[in-house]
Design an enzyme around this catalytic site. Structure first.
Site, PDB file in Angstrom:
ATOM      1  N   LYS A  52       0.828  -1.202   0.000  1.00  0.00           N
ATOM      2  CA  LYS A  52       0.000   0.000   0.000  1.00  0.00           C
ATOM      3  C   LYS A  52       0.865   1.256   0.000  1.00  0.00           C
ATOM      4  CE  LYS A  52      -3.746  -2.427   2.347  1.00  0.00           C
ATOM      5  NZ  LYS A  52      -4.379  -2.759   3.645  1.00  0.00           N
ATOM      6  N   GLN A  96      -4.370  -1.761   9.813  1.00  0.00           N
ATOM      7  CA  GLN A  96      -4.293  -3.057   9.151  1.00  0.00           C
ATOM      8  C   GLN A  96      -4.867  -4.137  10.057  1.00  0.00           C
ATOM      9  OE1 GLN A  96      -3.189  -3.765   5.950  1.00  0.00           O
ATOM     10  NE2 GLN A  96      -3.969  -5.808   6.389  1.00  0.00           N
ATOM     11  N   ASP A 119     -11.275   3.034   4.527  1.00  0.00           N
ATOM     12  CA  ASP A 119     -11.739   1.655   4.322  1.00  0.00           C
ATOM     13  C   ASP A 119     -13.259   1.604   4.219  1.00  0.00           C
ATOM     14  OD1 ASP A 119      -9.794  -0.247   3.903  1.00  0.00           O
ATOM     15  OD2 ASP A 119      -9.379  -0.573   6.023  1.00  0.00           O
TER      16      ASP A 119
END
Length: 312
Positions: A52, A96, A119
């Site tokens: 990422k 994460q 997200d």
């Protein structure tokens, strides 16, 4: 001939398309910034975060890497999130998953500022999605919409089956397909572990999205000729006793040294014989998830600073 939907190619188009939006933000004196928080020593999680960050660097997003010991108290993670929420230079916050067992993942999601929740899993953002007024679409379902569009698949009026009811993919995917507008207007069935005669449902579908986390759950016998198949699953299957030579295939990859093969939730070869279009594993949905994270970060930055940008 079955179309193999190339997620790497479509993801690159998304990344390239973000260039104009980022340039517009920079003209306004703003550089998008994404903070990734890792509270794990799991190699897979470390790899995901690293990928990422590389993606951010490629498109011009500042990547902030924050690591917290997995043995640290949960409050340290919560305090870190609070600091990132208050930092005006940070536009997106991603923790994460998974987090250690002593950390409540729902509390983690609730603590992230909804305006920085790239997200799309904060309860406020989930509610907005269901209401048809999404701030951010969750990355994997949104990426799937982009893949369907790239393959020329019109969802309007189609029968779609989503296999899996997770908070990350299954539920938001079903909601997006149901909603009015582009990429929606489908009739949606959600199948799961308690579904009776799943094959009857998938055989009646124009579009099958497999996101159950079960290796090769869906095979060609469960599909009708001409179905579009999107395979979200990435499963490690032990091949140490199968004599693999470590080859790379169209449907997956074999790592002979590690003794496993990556396969999806779909048996690729038998499904390919029936499908009009299908995503491979790897190289299908995975790259799109990361690309849409960048998309959401740029969108969040524009919203926070009141800058109008054109998103791909």
């Amino acid at each position: 001939m079955t179309e193999i939907i190339d997620g790497n190619e479509v993801a690159q188009e998304i990344r390239d398309g973000l260039g104009d939006a980022i340039a517009t933000l920079e003209d306004a004196g703003v550089t998008p910034a994404l903070a990734t928080v890792l509270m794990s020593d799991d190699p897979a999680s470390e790899t995901y975060v690293s990928m990422k960050q590389d993606d951010c660097e490629e498109v011009g997003i500042e990547a902030l890497d924050i690591e917290i010991s997995p043995d640290a108290d949960a409050q340290e993670l919560y305090d870190t999130i609070d600091e990132l929420n208050d930092d005006e230079a940070v536009n997106g916050v991603l923790v994460q998953m998974p987090v250690p067992d002593h950390v409540d993942d729902r509390t983690v999601l609730r603590n992230i500022d909804p305006a920085k929740d790239v997200d799309g899993f904060h309860p406020e953002n989930v509610g907005r999605l269901v209401a048809g007024n999404a701030r951010f679409k969750p990355c994997t379902p949104h990426g799937i919409q982009k893949l369907l569009d790239a393959a020329g698949v019109d969802t309007e009026g189609k029968d779609a089956v989503v296999v899996g009811r997770s908070e990350i993919v299954g539920k938001p995917m079903a909601n997006l397909l149901l909603q009015k507008g582009e990429g929606g207007n489908a009739t949606v069935t959600v199948c799961h572990s308690r579904t009776d005669d799943m094959a009857a449902k998938t055989r009646a579908a124009d579009i099958v999205i497999a996101a159950a986390g079960v290796p090769e759950l869906i095979d060609g016998e469960m599909l009708t000729e001409g179905t579009t198949v999107i395979d979200v699953g990435v499963n490690r299957v032990d091949v140490s006793e199968q004599g693999s030579e470590g080859s790379q295939t169209e449907s997956g990859s074999v790592d002979n040294e590690k003794g496993y093969e990556l396969v999806g939730d779909v048996d690729f070869e038998s499904a390919k014989a029936k499908a009009s279009a299908i995503t491979p594993v790897p190289g299908g949905v995975g790259p799109m998830t990361r690309a849409m994270l960048l998309y959401n970060t740029v969108k969040a930055t524009a919203q926070q600073h009141g800058v109008d940008v054109d998103l791909p």
